[in-house]
Scaffold this motif. Structure first.
Motif, PDB file in Angstrom:
ATOM      1  N   PHE A   1     -81.699  -1.994 -59.471  1.00 27.89           N
ATOM      2  CA  PHE A   1     -81.611  -2.565 -60.811  1.00 27.89           C
ATOM      3  C   PHE A   1     -83.035  -2.824 -61.286  1.00 27.89           C
ATOM      4  O   PHE A   1     -83.734  -3.677 -60.734  1.00 27.89           O
ATOM      5  CB  PHE A   1     -80.790  -3.850 -60.788  1.00 27.89           C
ATOM      6  N   MET A   2     -83.469  -2.085 -62.310  1.00 28.12           N
ATOM      7  CA  MET A   2     -84.860  -2.097 -62.745  1.00 28.12           C
ATOM      8  C   MET A   2     -84.953  -2.708 -64.144  1.00 28.12           C
ATOM      9  O   MET A   2     -84.367  -2.188 -65.096  1.00 28.12           O
ATOM     10  CB  MET A   2     -85.428  -0.681 -62.740  1.00 28.12           C
TER      11      MET A   2
ATOM     12  N   TRP B   1     -77.552 -13.162 -64.220  1.00 31.03           N
ATOM     13  CA  TRP B   1     -77.783 -12.136 -63.201  1.00 31.03           C
ATOM     14  C   TRP B   1     -77.771 -12.748 -61.804  1.00 31.03           C
ATOM     15  O   TRP B   1     -77.336 -12.102 -60.839  1.00 31.03           O
ATOM     16  CB  TRP B   1     -79.109 -11.421 -63.464  1.00 31.03           C
ATOM     17  N   GLU B   2     -78.236 -13.977 -61.665  1.00 29.85           N
ATOM     18  CA  GLU B   2     -78.157 -14.662 -60.370  1.00 29.85           C
ATOM     19  C   GLU B   2     -76.699 -14.738 -59.905  1.00 29.85           C
ATOM     20  O   GLU B   2     -76.393 -14.494 -58.735  1.00 29.85           O
ATOM     21  CB  GLU B   2     -78.745 -16.073 -60.476  1.00 29.85           C
ATOM     22  N   GLU B   3     -75.800 -15.077 -60.834  1.00 31.79           N
ATOM     23  CA  GLU B   3     -74.379 -15.135 -60.501  1.00 31.79           C
ATOM     24  C   GLU B   3     -73.842 -13.749 -60.182  1.00 31.79           C
ATOM     25  O   GLU B   3     -72.996 -13.588 -59.300  1.00 31.79           O
ATOM     26  CB  GLU B   3     -73.590 -15.750 -61.655  1.00 31.79           C
ATOM     27  N   PHE B   4     -74.315 -12.766 -60.898  1.00 31.77           N
ATOM     28  CA  PHE B   4     -73.897 -11.376 -60.671  1.00 31.77           C
ATOM     29  C   PHE B   4     -74.203 -10.945 -59.237  1.00 31.77           C
ATOM     30  O   PHE B   4     -73.379 -10.296 -58.577  1.00 31.77           O
ATOM     31  CB  PHE B   4     -74.613 -10.477 -61.679  1.00 31.77           C
ATOM     32  N   PHE B   5     -75.383 -11.312 -58.747  1.00 35.50           N
ATOM     33  CA  PHE B   5     -75.803 -10.894 -57.406  1.00 35.50           C
ATOM     34  C   PHE B   5     -75.427 -11.890 -56.312  1.00 35.50           C
ATOM     35  O   PHE B   5     -75.614 -11.586 -55.128  1.00 35.50           O
ATOM     36  CB  PHE B   5     -77.329 -10.709 -57.370  1.00 35.50           C
ATOM     37  N   ARG B   6     -74.903 -13.053 -56.677  1.00 36.76           N
ATOM     38  CA  ARG B   6     -74.740 -14.140 -55.712  1.00 36.76           C
ATOM     39  C   ARG B   6     -73.940 -13.733 -54.477  1.00 36.76           C
ATOM     40  O   ARG B   6     -74.326 -14.024 -53.345  1.00 36.76           O
ATOM     41  CB  ARG B   6     -74.093 -15.356 -56.378  1.00 36.76           C
TER      42      ARG B   6
ATOM     43  N   LYS C   1     -76.837  -8.010 -49.701  1.00 36.85           N
ATOM     44  CA  LYS C   1     -78.199  -7.605 -50.026  1.00 36.85           C
ATOM     45  C   LYS C   1     -78.519  -6.186 -49.567  1.00 36.85           C
ATOM     46  O   LYS C   1     -79.516  -5.599 -50.009  1.00 36.85           O
ATOM     47  CB  LYS C   1     -79.200  -8.592 -49.425  1.00 36.85           C
ATOM     48  N   SER C   2     -77.679  -5.657 -48.694  1.00 35.11           N
ATOM     49  CA  SER C   2     -77.894  -4.291 -48.231  1.00 35.11           C
ATOM     50  C   SER C   2     -77.461  -3.255 -49.268  1.00 35.11           C
ATOM     51  O   SER C   2     -77.675  -2.060 -49.074  1.00 35.11           O
ATOM     52  CB  SER C   2     -77.108  -4.044 -46.935  1.00 35.11           C
ATOM     53  N   LEU C   3     -76.863  -3.706 -50.381  1.00 40.14           N
ATOM     54  CA  LEU C   3     -76.321  -2.772 -51.367  1.00 40.14           C
ATOM     55  C   LEU C   3     -77.131  -2.708 -52.659  1.00 40.14           C
ATOM     56  O   LEU C   3     -76.808  -1.910 -53.543  1.00 40.14           O
ATOM     57  CB  LEU C   3     -74.873  -3.138 -51.706  1.00 40.14           C
ATOM     58  N   TYR C   4     -78.174  -3.511 -52.787  1.00 40.71           N
ATOM     59  CA  TYR C   4     -78.932  -3.477 -54.034  1.00 40.71           C
ATOM     60  C   TYR C   4     -80.382  -3.882 -53.793  1.00 40.71           C
ATOM     61  O   TYR C   4     -80.722  -4.521 -52.811  1.00 40.71           O
ATOM     62  CB  TYR C   4     -78.307  -4.406 -55.079  1.00 40.71           C
ATOM     63  N   ARG C   5     -81.221  -3.457 -54.743  1.00 45.06           N
ATOM     64  CA  ARG C   5     -82.613  -3.886 -54.793  1.00 45.06           C
ATOM     65  C   ARG C   5     -82.960  -4.159 -56.252  1.00 45.06           C
ATOM     66  O   ARG C   5     -82.393  -3.539 -57.168  1.00 45.06           O
ATOM     67  CB  ARG C   5     -83.559  -2.815 -54.235  1.00 45.06           C
ATOM     68  N   ILE C   6     -83.893  -5.076 -56.483  1.00 44.62           N
ATOM     69  CA  ILE C   6     -84.284  -5.465 -57.831  1.00 44.62           C
ATOM     70  C   ILE C   6     -85.774  -5.188 -58.019  1.00 44.62           C
ATOM     71  O   ILE C   6     -86.580  -5.445 -57.125  1.00 44.62           O
ATOM     72  CB  ILE C   6     -83.991  -6.962 -58.078  1.00 44.62           C
ATOM     73  N   TYR C   7     -86.124  -4.659 -59.206  1.00 48.56           N
ATOM     74  CA  TYR C   7     -87.526  -4.397 -59.545  1.00 48.56           C
ATOM     75  C   TYR C   7     -87.762  -4.821 -60.987  1.00 48.56           C
ATOM     76  O   TYR C   7     -86.898  -4.626 -61.853  1.00 48.56           O
ATOM     77  CB  TYR C   7     -87.851  -2.907 -59.379  1.00 48.56           C
TER      78      TYR C   7
END
Length: 374
Positions: free
Chosen positions: A90-91, A104-109, A113-119
């Motif tokens: 997710f960039m 977005w914090e709730e979205f990723f809560r 963590k093995s399924l996404y990365r944020i940039y």
């Protein structure tokens, strides 16, 4: 006079020397001889090196100049490793502290963590108070100024893709987002939709009004011979690319040599809305679903900007409406000459823009009961 050794004398000599061999083996400082007996008559010898192993050196820092960075990123494997769950990048391309960070914090809560990365690419000319925190802490890539009506927005996006490609080789899809974007579904729904796709999602529109003016914005025939008017395409700046297309973008030099030219007419200069759809159309049209999964309302748009919702408009009805809306699929009846037609698809919008910062409270109040309830 020399006496020839007899067999008996040779045997005695070997027996007398055996204790010395044992002493030498035990006292040797470099190795220990280990005997592994698989059977009484079959003995194998293996030596173990006792030299302490040094820690691997830390990875070299990524280059700060784009040419070197993109050159390295273009060498990565175009396919993620097999037998691993795909990962989504997710960039965020921003000049603000991300007003919808709490959503977005709730979205990723609850997302593994093995399924996404944020940039995050944060234009350094702007202040970021409060600074990036939570899931966004430490996720800002080396950023440079990015300005509308210039190719710097393309450069910023390529920079994001390069960092994401080099940071994690298991990432299979790359979603470009803006600070005014909000999610329309839960992480699980979004992940299943993207991870299950064999194609990129990028709007690719042909014969749009004003296409010639955009093509000629750098000067008459300036795009030739690399990009003819017939090959020129228009589309949303926000897309989701498969890994092979992300690598294609960072490795491109041929089309970039034209799109990086400054425009002579700024009022028709939207390179970020032309470069990506044109490149993918020319290189791999069959590998793309020619539609964006980020909803935007162009009704009554002004100066190239889509509609920004009023805070009073934001509520459950708007979220449900956006979920049910149908993307536009390029040429509806012959989508890139692939085996399916756009009229046969109804991909869900996963994100939407443009939401005003003051709507964050309303969005948070209906996050669990509406937005993240699929």
């Amino acid at each position: 006079m020399l006496i020839s050794p007899t067999p008996l004398s040779l045997i005695c000599a070997i027996i007398l020397c055996m204790p010395l061999a044992v002493v030498f083996t035990v006292t040797s400082p470099a190795t220990i001889s280990v005997h592994i007996s698989k059977s009484p008559t079959n003995i194998h010898h293996r030596k173990l090196n006792l030299t302490p192993l040094s820690s691997p050196p830390p990875p070299a820092p990524l280059p700060l100049d784009d040419v070197s960075l993109l050159r390295i990123a273009a060498r990565v494997n175009s396919r993620p490793p097999r037998f691993k769950k795909p990962k989504i990048a997710f960039m965020f391309l921003t000049t603000t502290p991300l007003p919808f960070a709490p959503l977005w914090e709730e979205f990723f809560r609850h997302a593994p963590k093995s399924l996404y990365r944020i940039y995050v690419h944060a234009d350094p000319r702007f202040p970021y108070e409060p600074p990036f925190s939570g899931v966004f802490a430490g996720r800002v890539v080396h950023s440079k100024p990015a300005q509308r009506f210039t190719p710097t927005l393309i450069s910023a996006t390529r920079r994001l893709l390069a960092h994401a490609l080099l940071d994690d080789r298991t990432t299979s899809m790359f979603a470009l987002l803006t600070p005014s974007c909000v999610p329309l579904h839960s992480f699980n729904f979004t992940y299943r939709t993207l991870a299950g796709s064999k194609r990129s999602f990028i709007e690719i529109l042909e014969n749009e009004v004003g296409a010639y003016d955009r093509w000629a914005a750098r000067g008459a025939d300036a795009m030739l011979p690399q990009v003819s008017l017939d090959e020129f395409r228009i589309g949303s700046q926000f897309w989701v690319l498969k890994r092979k297309h992300a690598r294609l973008v960072v490795g491109d030099q041929r089309l970039w040599s034209k799109f990086k030219l400054p425009c002579e007419r700024w009022d028709t200069c939207y390179p970020e809305e032309n470069y990506f759809p044109t490149l993918l159309h020319m290189r791999d049209p069959g590998g793309c679903v020619p539609a964006t999964l980020t909803h935007v309302d162009w009704t009554g748009s002004f100066d190239g900007h889509p509609v920004t919702y009023n805070a009073s408009d934001v509520g459950p009805d708007l979220i449900w409406y956006l979920r049910e809306a149908r993307p536009r699929y390029g040429d509806e009846f012959n989508v890139n000459a692939t085996e399916w037609s756009g009229s046969e698809r109804h991909d869900p919008f996963l994100f939407a823009r443009k939401f005003p910062p003051e709507a964050v409270g309303t969005l948070m109040s209906m996050a669990s009961d509406v937005i993240f309830r699929d």
